[in-house]
Scaffold this motif. Structure first.
Motif, PDB file in Angstrom:
ATOM      1  N   VAL A  71      31.376  42.424  36.746  1.00 14.33           N
ATOM      2  CA  VAL A  71      30.781  41.113  37.007  1.00 14.33           C
ATOM      3  C   VAL A  71      30.019  41.197  38.332  1.00 14.33           C
ATOM      4  O   VAL A  71      30.438  41.915  39.258  1.00 14.33           O
ATOM      5  CB  VAL A  71      31.845  39.999  37.074  1.00 14.33           C
ATOM      6  CG1 VAL A  71      32.466  39.772  35.704  1.00 14.33           C
ATOM      7  CG2 VAL A  71      32.927  40.317  38.092  1.00 14.33           C
ATOM      8  N   PRO A  72      28.885  40.505  38.429  1.00 15.47           N
ATOM      9  CA  PRO A  72      28.110  40.592  39.679  1.00 15.47           C
ATOM     10  C   PRO A  72      28.836  39.979  40.864  1.00 15.47           C
ATOM     11  O   PRO A  72      28.743  40.472  41.986  1.00 15.47           O
ATOM     12  CB  PRO A  72      26.823  39.830  39.345  1.00 15.47           C
ATOM     13  CG  PRO A  72      27.179  38.947  38.183  1.00 15.47           C
ATOM     14  CD  PRO A  72      28.215  39.686  37.410  1.00 15.47           C
ATOM     15  N   ARG A  73      29.570  38.895  40.628  1.00 17.41           N
ATOM     16  CA  ARG A  73      30.340  38.265  41.700  1.00 17.41           C
ATOM     17  C   ARG A  73      31.583  37.617  41.093  1.00 17.41           C
ATOM     18  O   ARG A  73      31.556  37.116  39.968  1.00 17.41           O
ATOM     19  CB  ARG A  73      29.498  37.236  42.459  1.00 17.41           C
ATOM     20  CG  ARG A  73      28.995  36.091  41.625  1.00 17.41           C
ATOM     21  CD  ARG A  73      28.198  35.101  42.490  1.00 17.41           C
ATOM     22  NE  ARG A  73      27.055  35.733  43.107  1.00 17.41           N
ATOM     23  CZ  ARG A  73      25.864  35.852  42.498  1.00 17.41           C
ATOM     24  NH1 ARG A  73      25.685  35.393  41.276  1.00 17.41           N
ATOM     25  NH2 ARG A  73      24.866  36.430  43.113  1.00 17.41           N
ATOM     26  N   PRO A  74      32.687  37.659  41.785  1.00 21.52           N
ATOM     27  CA  PRO A  74      33.941  37.119  41.246  1.00 21.52           C
ATOM     28  C   PRO A  74      33.945  35.595  41.264  1.00 21.52           C
ATOM     29  O   PRO A  74      33.188  34.956  41.996  1.00 21.52           O
ATOM     30  CB  PRO A  74      34.994  37.692  42.183  1.00 21.52           C
ATOM     31  CG  PRO A  74      34.275  37.881  43.487  1.00 21.52           C
ATOM     32  CD  PRO A  74      32.861  38.260  43.131  1.00 21.52           C
ATOM     33  N   GLU A  75      34.858  35.026  40.466  1.00 19.51           N
ATOM     34  CA  GLU A  75      34.990  33.575  40.396  1.00 19.51           C
ATOM     35  C   GLU A  75      35.902  33.027  41.489  1.00 19.51           C
ATOM     36  O   GLU A  75      36.026  31.811  41.636  1.00 19.51           O
ATOM     37  CB  GLU A  75      35.534  33.169  39.020  1.00 19.51           C
ATOM     38  CG  GLU A  75      34.567  33.459  37.876  1.00 19.51           C
ATOM     39  CD  GLU A  75      35.147  33.071  36.528  1.00 19.51           C
ATOM     40  OE1 GLU A  75      36.375  32.800  36.472  1.00 19.51           O
ATOM     41  OE2 GLU A  75      34.396  33.035  35.541  1.00 19.51           O
ATOM     42  N   VAL A  76      36.562  33.914  42.214  1.00 21.86           N
ATOM     43  CA  VAL A  76      37.474  33.486  43.283  1.00 21.86           C
ATOM     44  C   VAL A  76      36.991  34.073  44.601  1.00 21.86           C
ATOM     45  O   VAL A  76      36.358  35.133  44.630  1.00 21.86           O
ATOM     46  CB  VAL A  76      38.919  33.928  42.988  1.00 21.86           C
ATOM     47  CG1 VAL A  76      39.473  33.180  41.783  1.00 21.86           C
ATOM     48  CG2 VAL A  76      39.002  35.428  42.754  1.00 21.86           C
ATOM     49  N   PRO A  77      37.289  33.414  45.731  1.00 26.06           N
ATOM     50  CA  PRO A  77      36.793  33.916  47.021  1.00 26.06           C
ATOM     51  C   PRO A  77      37.432  35.242  47.435  1.00 26.06           C
ATOM     52  O   PRO A  77      36.788  36.054  48.093  1.00 26.06           O
ATOM     53  CB  PRO A  77      37.160  32.794  47.999  1.00 26.06           C
ATOM     54  CG  PRO A  77      38.244  32.014  47.313  1.00 26.06           C
ATOM     55  CD  PRO A  77      37.968  32.108  45.864  1.00 26.06           C
ATOM     56  N   GLU A  78      38.687  35.470  47.055  1.00 27.89           N
ATOM     57  CA  GLU A  78      39.353  36.717  47.414  1.00 27.89           C
ATOM     58  C   GLU A  78      39.910  37.371  46.159  1.00 27.89           C
ATOM     59  O   GLU A  78      40.610  36.733  45.377  1.00 27.89           O
ATOM     60  CB  GLU A  78      40.497  36.458  48.409  1.00 27.89           C
ATOM     61  CG  GLU A  78      40.027  35.973  49.770  1.00 27.89           C
ATOM     62  CD  GLU A  78      41.175  35.889  50.758  1.00 27.89           C
ATOM     63  OE1 GLU A  78      42.255  36.458  50.459  1.00 27.89           O
ATOM     64  OE2 GLU A  78      40.991  35.265  51.813  1.00 27.89           O
ATOM     65  N   THR A  79      39.584  38.638  45.988  1.00 27.27           N
ATOM     66  CA  THR A  79      40.069  39.376  44.818  1.00 27.27           C
ATOM     67  C   THR A  79      41.070  40.430  45.260  1.00 27.27           C
ATOM     68  O   THR A  79      41.072  40.876  46.413  1.00 27.27           O
ATOM     69  CB  THR A  79      38.902  40.071  44.092  1.00 27.27           C
ATOM     70  OG1 THR A  79      38.210  40.918  45.018  1.00 27.27           O
ATOM     71  CG2 THR A  79      37.947  39.061  43.491  1.00 27.27           C
ATOM     72  N   ARG A  80      41.910  40.837  44.340  1.00 25.02           N
ATOM     73  CA  ARG A  80      42.885  41.898  44.597  1.00 25.02           C
ATOM     74  C   ARG A  80      42.351  43.206  44.019  1.00 25.02           C
ATOM     75  O   ARG A  80      41.517  43.211  43.099  1.00 25.02           O
ATOM     76  CB  ARG A  80      44.241  41.527  43.987  1.00 25.02           C
ATOM     77  CG  ARG A  80      44.751  40.197  44.529  1.00 25.02           C
ATOM     78  CD  ARG A  80      45.989  39.705  43.803  1.00 25.02           C
ATOM     79  NE  ARG A  80      47.194  40.393  44.265  1.00 25.02           N
ATOM     80  CZ  ARG A  80      48.413  40.118  43.833  1.00 25.02           C
ATOM     81  NH1 ARG A  80      48.590  39.164  42.909  1.00 25.02           N
ATOM     82  NH2 ARG A  80      49.466  40.775  44.291  1.00 25.02           N
ATOM     83  N   ALA A  81      42.858  44.304  44.523  1.00 23.81           N
ATOM     84  CA  ALA A  81      42.305  45.611  44.171  1.00 23.81           C
ATOM     85  C   ALA A  81      43.013  46.211  42.964  1.00 23.81           C
ATOM     86  O   ALA A  81      44.224  46.031  42.773  1.00 23.81           O
ATOM     87  CB  ALA A  81      42.423  46.573  45.348  1.00 23.81           C
ATOM     88  N   VAL A  82      42.256  46.930  42.154  1.00 25.76           N
ATOM     89  CA  VAL A  82      42.842  47.767  41.097  1.00 25.76           C
ATOM     90  C   VAL A  82      43.665  48.854  41.779  1.00 25.76           C
ATOM     91  O   VAL A  82      43.210  49.476  42.742  1.00 25.76           O
ATOM     92  CB  VAL A  82      41.738  48.392  40.224  1.00 25.76           C
ATOM     93  CG1 VAL A  82      42.334  49.365  39.213  1.00 25.76           C
ATOM     94  CG2 VAL A  82      40.926  47.311  39.523  1.00 25.76           C
ATOM     95  N   GLU A  83      44.879  49.106  41.282  1.00 23.34           N
ATOM     96  CA  GLU A  83      45.773  50.029  41.977  1.00 23.34           C
ATOM     97  C   GLU A  83      45.779  51.433  41.385  1.00 23.34           C
ATOM     98  O   GLU A  83      46.011  52.402  42.113  1.00 23.34           O
ATOM     99  CB  GLU A  83      47.200  49.470  41.984  1.00 23.34           C
ATOM    100  CG  GLU A  83      47.322  48.195  42.797  1.00 23.34           C
ATOM    101  CD  GLU A  83      48.773  47.792  43.020  1.00 23.34           C
ATOM    102  OE1 GLU A  83      49.681  48.517  42.551  1.00 23.34           O
ATOM    103  OE2 GLU A  83      49.000  46.746  43.668  1.00 23.34           O
ATOM    104  N   ASP A  84      45.544  51.560  40.075  1.00 25.37           N
ATOM    105  CA  ASP A  84      45.635  52.901  39.485  1.00 25.37           C
ATOM    106  C   ASP A  84      44.871  52.939  38.173  1.00 25.37           C
ATOM    107  O   ASP A  84      44.686  51.918  37.513  1.00 25.37           O
ATOM    108  CB  ASP A  84      47.112  53.267  39.244  1.00 25.37           C
ATOM    109  CG  ASP A  84      47.313  54.766  39.005  1.00 25.37           C
ATOM    110  OD1 ASP A  84      46.354  55.536  39.213  1.00 25.37           O
ATOM    111  OD2 ASP A  84      48.426  55.151  38.602  1.00 25.37           O
ATOM    112  N   LEU A  85      44.424  54.135  37.822  1.00 22.13           N
ATOM    113  CA  LEU A  85      43.766  54.403  36.544  1.00 22.13           C
ATOM    114  C   LEU A  85      44.716  55.272  35.733  1.00 22.13           C
ATOM    115  O   LEU A  85      45.044  56.392  36.139  1.00 22.13           O
ATOM    116  CB  LEU A  85      42.425  55.108  36.766  1.00 22.13           C
ATOM    117  CG  LEU A  85      41.664  55.569  35.510  1.00 22.13           C
ATOM    118  CD1 LEU A  85      41.250  54.371  34.658  1.00 22.13           C
ATOM    119  CD2 LEU A  85      40.434  56.387  35.920  1.00 22.13           C
ATOM    120  N   LEU A  86      45.180  54.764  34.579  1.00 20.21           N
ATOM    121  CA  LEU A  86      46.202  55.476  33.810  1.00 20.21           C
ATOM    122  C   LEU A  86      45.638  56.549  32.897  1.00 20.21           C
ATOM    123  O   LEU A  86      46.369  57.461  32.488  1.00 20.21           O
ATOM    124  CB  LEU A  86      47.014  54.469  32.979  1.00 20.21           C
ATOM    125  CG  LEU A  86      47.873  53.496  33.783  1.00 20.21           C
ATOM    126  CD1 LEU A  86      48.537  52.484  32.861  1.00 20.21           C
ATOM    127  CD2 LEU A  86      48.933  54.262  34.566  1.00 20.21           C
TER     128      LEU A  86
END
Length: 814
Positions: A52-67
């Motif tokens: 997405v070009p920009r998130p819908e929330v002001p603060e996003t959390r990070a992806v932690e791992d790629l399985l």
């Protein structure tokens, strides 16, 4: 620049999608990847839907791992999951999880431990839970659920957590499936050097105490030299009597290397497939294949109903169509009902697609299913064969999807997301620009209605193929004799076998031929039927058979209730009894009448383990038994050339169930089982026993008259407002407490009635709430509401109340 992703968390509590950002160093993530993300206070798996070009929330959390570095779902599968979620009013989590192999998708679990050792609870559930944690220590949610069985413990655990008696934290188990790696031993030196080492180890100069070990080590090297390739250490041990210490000694000396090699777990590994020469096609088969080829050539999405009588060569059409798709560089998915996934079906596809066929079914291990899934994802398979879950195999370019026995109710999932493989396959084919081929001798009435109205292409196979037929005899459907069991009783015959069936069995056994005795066991002893006139006790409001519950009879459609009458309401006869018989009773009667007959039973009680189907079928096909006795499992997919007699012990057992599809189901299963007779050189015969010989479903089944049945049943459906003229949604309320299930159903019904009025939906109606026919399953009570109308699913808003499930287009109302 920060990259933002739209991700669907695989968590039952996730009601929508969420936006996350990628941390530094994790850039190569694509739609369909399986990742680990924070979700509230826990970590969960999630599927990447896109960026997405920009998130819908002001603060996003990070992806932690790629399985998994490769996407676990294709772009077309992501589209399909979103469609399923909307159409079936299901959570996106349940739709995505259904597409992944067992063991790969994991949900977060609670981890419970006792925090207050001194607490003494008063409630029995709390006492049991605390005792369990004292005895076994820290336990996961799944372990507690197993220990408690159907008993509800979750609310009490939540109360104990809030009061500080228990501590709970969330854990995300890793996937329980992974590639299998086996330890291999290979030469670390040249062949000439290895031969020199062998000679030195076999030298007479080695001391006597060292000779046994030296000889074993020499045999290890000889084994590798003999095969000319790396060998599994288990194979080396078996062929040389060597031990792990011997192999390690050779490795430390620098003569061999111990390595790990990935091994694919293939359920077809080691099976040999006899050559299968394609037969000459009939004109009708050739015409059907022409329709399929035209759509494949134009890369056009098309639904085709292959309406062919039993023995007309539908499977050969599937095989040729799959070969055509593969020849064009695409792949094929062949779906069959699980009980029709016979060794004969696997043999035919295995012989045509050797080494390129993937098999999927519920009796495979998780590892086998995972490896078939990985081979499909890698494009190493051309054809996937299996039940409804095989539809989700991630083949890269599917050109053909086949549903054999498309009418079969097993194509409808019995748990969330409650999808139907037929409708889902068509949406998938539409997106893929593929052919969706629906095959049946007794099509679903909705499918047939669409074909008759021109919305589905119709191909007909009206004649049995002539293979194995003697010269001069045209292949025909077997004649069906209908026996009125009321007349048998009046003549003094109290046996479950009519005189006609007993005589036919005797003749069959004398001629050394084989017979099938079929019992439609669903609904055993649930209806009360008059033995004089054959009529069941019916609901005066709905004209549906009432169901026995102890001393009472209940209508599961409208809730009408009454006692069991002493005399038949229709003819006043006192011979009114519950109706039902089991396969063991049938087998005992055969053995009583024909002591020399060799019998086999084939039902879900007698066939439980993987491979037992194959053994039993091979046993009967090789004529080591004379009479096969079974339920629905023997009605599909079997080609048994020595069977000349089919006896249907009590045809109407399934007909008396209080469900609008009961006549259709009984017609279909009788048509299928009758088609098992006379498929080779000897002509066949069917004896159909019934107390309701005048019922239109039985009359049409005896005449092999599907169009006639469809006309009558369609008229009934039109009058009552059932599919194909109106759509249905069933809301199912399940709870361990019956009052809770009823109250929740009543509250939901009140909300929906108000919504119908507010939206002015004059063609939409609501029935219920009433208890289900199967009122209690697994310790949980079941109530239901049925919505009927042009678009009843539009009334359903997510999230649903806890314990409520929406079943869009239900195949049963039981």
């Amino acid at each position: 620049m920060t990259k933002f992703l739209e991700i669907a968390p695989l968590a039952p509590s996730a009601k929508s999608v969420f936006h996350y950002h990628l941390p530094d160093g994790m850039e190569n993530i694509r739609p369909g990847n399986l990742v680990v993300v924070p979700f509230g206070p826990q970590k969960v798996q999630g599927v990447v839907l896109g960026s997405v070009p920009r998130p819908e929330v002001p603060e996003t959390r990070a992806v932690e791992d790629l399985l998994d570095p490769l996407p676990v779902l294709t772009p077309f599968q992501l589209h399909l999951a979103k469609w399923m979620s909307g159409y079936y009013r299901a959570t996106l989590d349940s739709c995505l999880s259904a597409m992944l192999p067992p063991g790969l998708a994991r949900h977060a679990e609670g981890l419970y431990e006792l925090a207050d050792e001194k607490f003494r609870p008063e409630k029995p559930v709390a006492q049991r839970l605390i005792k369990l944690l004292r005895e076994r220590g820290v336990l996961r949610t799944g372990q507690i659920r197993t220990a408690f069985g159907p008993v509800a413990w979750e609310r009490e655990a939540e109360r104990l957590v809030r009061s500080g008696v228990l501590r709970r934290k969330s854990v995300l188990p890793p996937p329980s499936v992974r590639p299998k790696k086996i330890r291999m031993v290979q030469l670390a030196v040249s062949r000439r050097e290895a031969e020199a080492v062998v000679a030195s180890l076999q030298s007479d100069e080695i001391s006597a105490s060292r000779k046994p070990a030296a000889r074993r080590r020499a045999r290890v090297l000889e084994a590798i030299l003999g095969e000319g390739k790396p060998l599994a250490v288990e194979w080396v041990y078996a062929s040389s009597d060597a031990k792990l210490g011997d192999v390690k000694w050779l490795a430390e000396a620098g003569w061999v290397d111990l390595v790990y090699e990935e091994m694919m777990r293939d359920p077809l590994s080691g099976r040999s497939f006899a050559a299968d020469d394609p037969p000459v096609l009939t004109g009708e088969q050739d015409a059907a294949l022409g329709m399929i080829a035209a759509a494949l050539e134009q890369h056009r999405a098309e639904r085709i109903l292959l309406f062919g009588i039993t023995g007309s060569g539908k499977t050969e059409v599937y095989l040729r169509a799959a070969a055509d798709a593969v020849r064009r560089g695409r792949q094929a998915v062949i779906l069959v009902p699980e009980i029709a996934l016979t060794p004969q079906m696997v043999q035919r596809f295995g012989s045509r697609f050797p080494g390129r066929l993937g098999l999927v079914h519920s009796l495979l291990s998780q590892g086998e299913r995972y490896d078939v899934w990985r081979r499909a994802r890698a494009g190493n398979l051309d054809v996937i064969l299996g039940p409804r879950s095989a539809l989700f195999s991630p083949l890269p370019d599917i050109g053909l999807i086949v549903l054999d026995e498309e009418h079969d109710s097993s194509y409808k999932a019995g748990s969330a997301p409650f999808y139907h493989a037929r409708e889902t396959a068509w949406e998938y084919a539409r997106a893929l620009q593929a052919v969706c081929l629906l095959g049946s001798a007794t099509p679903d009435l909705v499918t047939y209605h669409l074909a008759e109205s021109g919305r589905i292409t119709l191909a007909r196979l009206t004649r049995r193929v002539a293979a194995a037929m003697p010269a001069g005899r045209a292949p025909e459907l077997p004649p069906v004799e209908v026996v009125d069991m009321r007349q048998e009783l009046r003549a003094g015959n109290r046996s479950m076998f009519s005189r006609s069936l007993s005589s036919a069995l005797n003749g069959c056994l004398e001629r050394k031929e084989q017979a099938i005795l079929f019992l439609n066991r669903r609904g055993v002893a649930s209806s009360v039927v008059c033995r004089s006139c054959g009529k069941p006790v019916e609901c005066p409001r709905c004209s549906l058979p009432l169901t026995s519950h102890g001393e009472n009879l209940l209508c599961h459609h409208c809730g009408y209730r009454r006692g069991i009458p002493a005399r038949c309401p229709a003819c006043a006869s006192p011979t009114i009894r519950p109706l039902g018989v089991g396969t063991r009773q049938v087998e005992a009667e055969v053995q009583r009448l024909f002591p020399e007959a060799r019998t086999l039973r084939w039902d879900r009680d007698s066939v439980e383990e993987a491979g037992e189907h194959d053994i039993l079928l091979e046993h009967f096909a090789s004529h080591r038994a004379d009479v096969l006795i079974g339920t629905q499992m023997i009605a599909k997919g079997l080609d048994l050339p020595h069977v000349t007699l089919v006896g249907i012990v009590l045809a109407e057992l399934g007909l008396l169930l209080p469900d609008y599809r009961s006549p259709e189901r009984i017609f279909q299963v009788l048509g299928q089982v009758a088609g098992r007779a006379g498929r080779a050189a000897e002509p066949g015969r069917v004896v159909l026993q019934t107390y309701l010989p005048e019922h239109y479903a039985l009359r049409c089944a005896a005449a092999h008259d599907f169009p006639g049945f469809a006309r009558v049943e369609t008229d009934h459906r039109r009058a009552l407002g059932y599919p194909p003229f109106y759509n249905l949604v069933r809301l199912l309320f399940v709870h361990t407490n019956e009052s809770a299930a009823r109250e929740q159903a009543e509250a939901t019904a009140e909300t929906l009635r108000a919504r119908i009025v507010e939206q002015g939906l004059v063609e939409t109606s609501l029935t219920g709430p009433v208890p289900c026919f199967f009122e209690k399953i697994g310790g949980r009570f079941r109530w239901q509401i049925v919505l009927r109308g042009p678009s009843p699913a539009a009334l359903i808003e997510l999230p649903l109340p806890e314990g409520c499930h929406a079943d869009v287009d239900p195949v049963t109302l039981l």
